[in-house]
Design an enzyme around this catalytic site. Structure first.
Site, PDB file in Angstrom:
ATOM      1  N   SER A  66     -44.659 -79.183  -4.547  1.00 23.15           N
ATOM      2  CA  SER A  66     -43.708 -78.269  -3.904  1.00 23.15           C
ATOM      3  C   SER A  66     -42.870 -77.540  -4.946  1.00 23.15           C
ATOM      4  O   SER A  66     -42.762 -77.971  -6.085  1.00 23.15           O
ATOM      5  CB  SER A  66     -42.778 -79.037  -2.962  1.00 23.15           C
ATOM      6  OG  SER A  66     -41.911 -78.118  -2.313  1.00 23.15           O
TER       7      SER A  66
ATOM      8  N   LYS B  97     -46.031 -84.539   1.802  1.00 24.25           N
ATOM      9  CA  LYS B  97     -45.943 -83.081   1.640  1.00 24.25           C
ATOM     10  C   LYS B  97     -46.064 -82.375   2.999  1.00 24.25           C
ATOM     11  O   LYS B  97     -45.399 -81.366   3.254  1.00 24.25           O
ATOM     12  CB  LYS B  97     -47.043 -82.596   0.685  1.00 24.25           C
ATOM     13  CG  LYS B  97     -47.073 -81.077   0.491  1.00 24.25           C
ATOM     14  CD  LYS B  97     -45.765 -80.566  -0.097  1.00 24.25           C
ATOM     15  CE  LYS B  97     -45.721 -79.129  -0.513  1.00 24.25           C
ATOM     16  NZ  LYS B  97     -46.351 -78.110   0.233  1.00 24.25           N
TER      17      LYS B  97
ATOM     18  N   HIS C  94     -42.763 -82.703   4.647  1.00 26.03           N
ATOM     19  CA  HIS C  94     -41.861 -81.791   3.919  1.00 26.03           C
ATOM     20  C   HIS C  94     -42.006 -80.367   4.464  1.00 26.03           C
ATOM     21  O   HIS C  94     -41.027 -79.671   4.720  1.00 26.03           O
ATOM     22  CB  HIS C  94     -42.210 -81.838   2.425  1.00 26.03           C
ATOM     23  CG  HIS C  94     -41.645 -80.722   1.608  1.00 26.03           C
ATOM     24  ND1 HIS C  94     -42.204 -79.448   1.590  1.00 26.03           N
ATOM     25  CD2 HIS C  94     -40.561 -80.655   0.801  1.00 26.03           C
ATOM     26  CE1 HIS C  94     -41.493 -78.676   0.803  1.00 26.03           C
ATOM     27  NE2 HIS C  94     -40.487 -79.377   0.299  1.00 26.03           N
ATOM     28  N   ASN C  95     -43.253 -79.951   4.658  1.00 31.36           N
ATOM     29  CA  ASN C  95     -43.455 -78.581   5.133  1.00 31.36           C
ATOM     30  C   ASN C  95     -43.005 -78.401   6.580  1.00 31.36           C
ATOM     31  O   ASN C  95     -42.522 -77.341   6.952  1.00 31.36           O
ATOM     32  CB  ASN C  95     -44.923 -78.168   4.962  1.00 31.36           C
ATOM     33  CG  ASN C  95     -45.179 -77.680   3.551  1.00 31.36           C
ATOM     34  OD1 ASN C  95     -44.582 -78.194   2.601  1.00 31.36           O
ATOM     35  ND2 ASN C  95     -46.029 -76.700   3.392  1.00 31.36           N
TER      36      ASN C  95
ATOM     37  N   GLU D  65     -39.492 -77.843   6.299  1.00 32.95           N
ATOM     38  CA  GLU D  65     -39.313 -76.468   5.771  1.00 32.95           C
ATOM     39  C   GLU D  65     -39.370 -75.445   6.916  1.00 32.95           C
ATOM     40  O   GLU D  65     -38.561 -74.520   6.974  1.00 32.95           O
ATOM     41  CB  GLU D  65     -40.432 -76.229   4.745  1.00 32.95           C
ATOM     42  CG  GLU D  65     -40.441 -74.917   4.024  1.00 32.95           C
ATOM     43  CD  GLU D  65     -41.638 -74.858   3.058  1.00 32.95           C
ATOM     44  OE1 GLU D  65     -41.680 -75.618   2.076  1.00 32.95           O
ATOM     45  OE2 GLU D  65     -42.563 -74.053   3.301  1.00 32.95           O
TER      46      GLU D  65
HETATM   47  O1  LIG Z   1     -43.322 -76.712  -0.855  1.00 31.46           O
HETATM   48  C1  LIG Z   1     -43.784 -75.615  -1.108  1.00 31.46           C
HETATM   49  O2  LIG Z   1     -43.839 -75.127  -2.232  1.00 31.46           O
HETATM   50  C2  LIG Z   1     -44.306 -74.824   0.066  1.00 31.46           C
HETATM   51  O3  LIG Z   1     -44.180 -75.616   1.202  1.00 31.46           O
HETATM   52  C3  LIG Z   1     -45.738 -74.440  -0.077  1.00 31.46           C
HETATM   53  O4  LIG Z   1     -46.499 -75.543  -0.427  1.00 31.46           O
HETATM   54  C4  LIG Z   1     -46.290 -73.848   1.223  1.00 31.46           C
HETATM   55  O5  LIG Z   1     -47.571 -74.236   1.424  1.00 31.46           O
HETATM   56  C5  LIG Z   1     -46.331 -72.384   1.257  1.00 31.46           C
HETATM   57  O6  LIG Z   1     -45.097 -71.898   0.851  1.00 31.46           O
HETATM   58  C6  LIG Z   1     -46.695 -71.749   2.594  1.00 31.46           C
HETATM   59  O7  LIG Z   1     -46.586 -72.546   3.712  1.00 31.46           O
HETATM   60  P1  LIG Z   1     -46.800 -71.895   5.163  1.00 31.46           P
HETATM   61  O8  LIG Z   1     -47.852 -70.821   5.005  1.00 31.46           O
HETATM   62  O9  LIG Z   1     -47.294 -72.962   6.064  1.00 31.46           O
HETATM   63  O10 LIG Z   1     -45.503 -71.312   5.567  1.00 31.46           O
END
Ligand SMILES: O=C(O)[C@H](O)[C@@H](O)[C@H](O)[C@H](O)COP(=O)(O)O
Length: 299
Positions: free
Chosen positions: A121, A171, A174-175, A178
């Site tokens: 990340s 991860k 985490h997303n 996010e």
């Molecule tokens: O932690 C990170 O650096 C982000 O989460 C990254 O890994 C992510 O995959 C992309 O930024 C797009 O994610 P989406 O296309 O699902 O928004």
């Protein structure tokens, strides 16, 4: 340490840069020979094939795979399994589904090869100058390659998370978080935009970045974005997704874990891909049917 990097896209290329800055030796390969040449100019050892990459490493070999999740990872690891020897190490640093990683770990262990699923990340900036790494696999073997993560992570930015699959599971979650955080920030600014007040959004994001409870990197990026385009008039509100939000929601359903904010954030992304929706037409038609409420013509 010496390791191979397969995949020199945005993340892989910048990880090579980061590794070289920390005096690791990197053998670099990509299908795109121009990317390999650029990495070589930075100090990487170029490889023109997976075979050459593997033969340029010393045993136990360490090979970091940074290619798109899914079939590309599967196919690269399958090829590596025919080239590597027992005791060698394969790291999948992409956004793979943790169940795919569990399957690959099992396949690798059938060849006595150690597999690590590593959630990465921090975006391009993190890959280049210090990222965040969530690592699943055998702990004893991990301790041998830990110096690599110590060097390329931001301070305290790596974690041995546990057994195979735990890195990519972490991860994925985490997303999901996010998605929810970005949606909440976005909804707040929409409220400000519709308010009777004339806020400067860059200033708002800046003040919220300084000392407030909701400060953080996403808020700093919000300030950056508004500094370039104060009302974001140059872009459309289409919110694409790469899959990890969906996997988080699917996993929450499987585990009967309640994750309504993440789920709604995902649905908002899907909604943003359509300029009109069929469900909207159905509700408009029903309001018209029962109450005679006006509908807007499609033409
Ligand atoms: O932690 C990170 O650096 C982000 O989460 C990254 O890994 C992510 O995959 C992309 O930024 C797009 O994610 P989406 O296309 O699902 O928004």
């Amino acid at each position: 340490m010496k390791l191979g990097m397969i995949g020199l896209g945005k993340m892989g290329y910048n990880l090579v840069h980061n590794l070289l800055q920390h005096r690791h030796e990197v053998v670099a390969f990509d299908m795109n020979s121009e990317a390999v040449q650029s990495a070589a100019k930075e100090g990487a050892i170029p490889a023109s094939s997976l075979e050459q990459l593997v033969h340029s490493l010393e045993t136990p070999r360490i090979v970091w795979v940074m290619v798109p999740a899914g079939p590309a990872v599967q196919s690269v690891v399958d090829t590596l399994l025919s080239l590597l020897a027992p005791g060698d190490i394969v790291i999948d640093g992409g956004n793979s589904h943790y169940k795919d990683s569990l399957a690959l770990a099992e396949k690798c262990s059938g060849h006595d090869i150690h597999f690590f699923d590593v959630g990465t990340s921090g975006g391009v900036e993190g890959a280049n100058h210090g990222g965040c790494f969530m690592i699943g696999g055998n702990e004893e073997v991990f301790r041998g390659i830990e110096p690599i993560f110590k060097d390329i992570a931001v301070d305290r930015g790596y974690l041995y998370a546990g057994k195979h699959g735990s890195g990519h599971f972490l991860k994925m979650v985490h997303n999901g978080i996010e998605y929810g955080m970005m949606q909440a920030i976005a909804e707040g600014f929409e409220l400000l935009d519709k308010s009777p007040f004339d806020y400067n959004f860059e200033d708002v994001a800046r003040v919220w970045s300084n000392g407030s409870v909701i400060r953080g990197w996403l808020m700093e990026l919000t300030e950056n974005a508004f500094s370039k385009d104060p009302k974001l008039e140059g872009i459309r509100g289409v919110m694409k997704s790469s899959g990890e939000g969906k996997w988080t929601v699917e996993t929450a359903l499987d585990l009967q874990a309640s994750a309504p904010v993440i789920a709604l954030s995902l649905f908002m992304r899907y909604r943003s891909l359509e300029s009109d929706t069929f469900h909207g037409k159905v509700v408009a038609a029903l309001r018209n049917e029962f109450g005679g409420h006006a509908v807007e013509s499609a033409k």
